[in-house]
Design a protein around this motif. Structure first.
Motif, PDB file in Angstrom:
ATOM      1  N   ALA A   1       0.835  -1.198   0.000  1.00 22.63           N
ATOM      2  CA  ALA A   1       0.000   0.000   0.000  1.00 22.63           C
ATOM      3  C   ALA A   1       0.869   1.246   0.000  1.00 22.63           C
ATOM      4  O   ALA A   1       1.928   1.286   0.632  1.00 22.63           O
ATOM      5  CB  ALA A   1      -0.925   0.005   1.211  1.00 22.63           C
ATOM      6  N   SER A   2       0.409   2.281  -0.667  1.00 21.32           N
ATOM      7  CA  SER A   2       1.159   3.540  -0.729  1.00 21.32           C
ATOM      8  C   SER A   2       1.202   4.235   0.621  1.00 21.32           C
ATOM      9  O   SER A   2       2.115   5.006   0.906  1.00 21.32           O
ATOM     10  CB  SER A   2       0.505   4.484  -1.739  1.00 21.32           C
ATOM     11  OG  SER A   2      -0.773   4.920  -1.255  1.00 21.32           O
ATOM     12  N   SER A   3       0.195   3.949   1.447  1.00 21.50           N
ATOM     13  CA  SER A   3      -0.004   4.705   2.677  1.00 21.50           C
ATOM     14  C   SER A   3      -0.975   3.954   3.568  1.00 21.50           C
ATOM     15  O   SER A   3      -1.703   3.067   3.105  1.00 21.50           O
ATOM     16  CB  SER A   3      -0.574   6.090   2.357  1.00 21.50           C
ATOM     17  OG  SER A   3      -1.764   5.936   1.584  1.00 21.50           O
ATOM     18  N   CYS A   4      -0.992   4.340   4.831  1.00 18.42           N
ATOM     19  CA  CYS A   4      -1.975   3.763   5.747  1.00 18.42           C
ATOM     20  C   CYS A   4      -3.372   4.292   5.401  1.00 18.42           C
ATOM     21  O   CYS A   4      -4.364   3.587   5.576  1.00 18.42           O
ATOM     22  CB  CYS A   4      -1.603   4.108   7.181  1.00 18.42           C
ATOM     23  SG  CYS A   4      -2.258   2.938   8.382  1.00 18.42           S
ATOM     24  N   SER A   5      -3.433   5.502   4.891  1.00 20.65           N
ATOM     25  CA  SER A   5      -4.725   6.062   4.471  1.00 20.65           C
ATOM     26  C   SER A   5      -5.328   5.246   3.328  1.00 20.65           C
ATOM     27  O   SER A   5      -6.541   5.045   3.275  1.00 20.65           O
ATOM     28  CB  SER A   5      -4.548   7.522   4.040  1.00 20.65           C
ATOM     29  OG  SER A   5      -4.174   8.330   5.137  1.00 20.65           O
ATOM     30  N   GLU A   6      -4.483   4.766   2.424  1.00 19.21           N
ATOM     31  CA  GLU A   6      -4.979   3.889   1.364  1.00 19.21           C
ATOM     32  C   GLU A   6      -5.564   2.605   1.954  1.00 19.21           C
ATOM     33  O   GLU A   6      -6.593   2.100   1.491  1.00 19.21           O
ATOM     34  CB  GLU A   6      -3.853   3.537   0.385  1.00 19.21           C
ATOM     35  CG  GLU A   6      -4.302   2.607  -0.743  1.00 19.21           C
ATOM     36  CD  GLU A   6      -3.184   2.212  -1.686  1.00 19.21           C
ATOM     37  OE1 GLU A   6      -3.132   1.034  -2.085  1.00 19.21           O
ATOM     38  OE2 GLU A   6      -2.359   3.086  -2.037  1.00 19.21           O
TER      39      GLU A   6
END
Length: 321
Positions: free
Chosen positions: A132-137
């Motif tokens: 994942a690019s980010s935890c938000s993703e």
């Protein structure tokens, strides 16, 4: 019993996370110290979708307030006794020592949601997705996996979009995948101005612009592509900035032609140095882990106790270019 991503299929670990969230009436969400937009976005975005899905639940976000990220989200004050029967979820935090906020150990159960390579193993449930690019993703992906159960709101979409933008450097980093773009597109369909948010995230203070000018003038770049700058407390005071103001310098220096690996060393008030390490190819998180840090293969943080350790870090980076 501990449930880990490595032992379960992607759907199974997400279902385990959501099922536990459904069980608890009180949920407290933490993230790492010195948060970036992804830490705030995933933390506060998760709070918003839980509250929208279950209005009767008590959901809090815990940690120190960060003035320059208040445009994304602000923290709650959480009394000690609230933790007794609560679920704690920690987002975007690879190791325990970087969790921001007190009393998280007092909770009845823990969940870890993170996109960094596994460092500390903690929590009864660990959902780790290094793709994942980010935890938000990841939080947005949870919604897209269970759209009939999870309610997305414009406020949550703005938070999660901001987190993705922050951790991908506006979709420029290698971690940006086709799925990242799909998720961002789904979030943009909600009622918030992504242009306004992008403008705010791209904004810098006049003092920061002076510091960036100083960094460009004093940045050292070797013939083999290793760049670095050391910002002492004396320099910070002269420029009228603090450590928290130096973050924009890091991606900015990566734009210089010929840079392959670069480091920004910022002296702390006690005399140690915070080290931000970045790369356009060579893996650097192993070097960061040698110096009390860690992170992604191409973006990591570390610590140096003095100038001698900075020299060691630079030597290790040079050998890796």
């Amino acid at each position: 019993m501990q449930l880990k991503s490595e032992n379960l299929e992607d759907y199974e670990i997400k279902k385990a996370v959501w099922d536990i969230i459904k069980e608890f009436d009180t949920i407290i969400i933490h993230r790492h110290v010195r948060p970036d937009p992804d830490a705030i976005g995933s933390q506060c975005g998760l709070k918003e979708i839980i509250k929208a899905s279950f209005p009767d639940k008590s959901v809090y976000v815990a940690g120190a307030s960060v003035d320059d990220l208040n445009y994304l989200g602000t923290m709650d004050y959480v009394e000690r006794d609230i933790y007794d029967d609560a679920l704690v979820i920690v987002t975007d935090t690879a190791n325990i020592k970087r969790i921001d906020g007190e009393n998280y150990r007092m909770a009845k159960q823990w969940i870890k949601i993170d996109h960094h390579p596994l460092d500390d193993s903690y929590g009864e449930v660990e959902w780790i997705n290094t793709e994942a690019s980010s935890c938000s993703e990841m939080v947005a992906d949870l919604w897209l996996t269970f759209p009939d159960e999870i309610t997305m709101t414009s406020k949550a979409a703005r938070l999660l979009y901001g987190g993705i933008v922050g951790d991908t450097n506006r979709f420029l980093y290698d971690g940006t995948s086709p799925y990242t773009m799909k998720v961002a597109g789904e979030l943009m369909a909600f009622d918030f101005s992504h242009t306004e948010l992008n403008d705010k995230m791209n904004e810098i203070e006049p003092t920061t612009s002076k510091m960036m000018g100083y960094a460009l003038e004093n940045f050292e770049l070797s013939e083999d592509g290793l760049g670095h700058i050391i910002l002492t407390q004396e320099i910070l005071k002269t420029l009228g900035v603090e450590d928290s103001d130096t973050h924009p310098v890091v991606p900015f220096l990566g734009k210089i032609a010929g840079v392959k690996v670069w480091a920004v060393f910022v002296e702390q008030p006690e005399g140690t140095y915070r080290c931000r390490l970045r790369s356009k190819g060579p893996v650097i998180n192993t070097i960061a882990s040698n110096h009390g840090g860690g992170g992604h293969p191409l973006a990591s943080g570390a610590h140096a106790k003095d100038m001698k350790e900075i020299e060691v870090i630079l030597k290790e980076l040079k050998a890796n270019v």
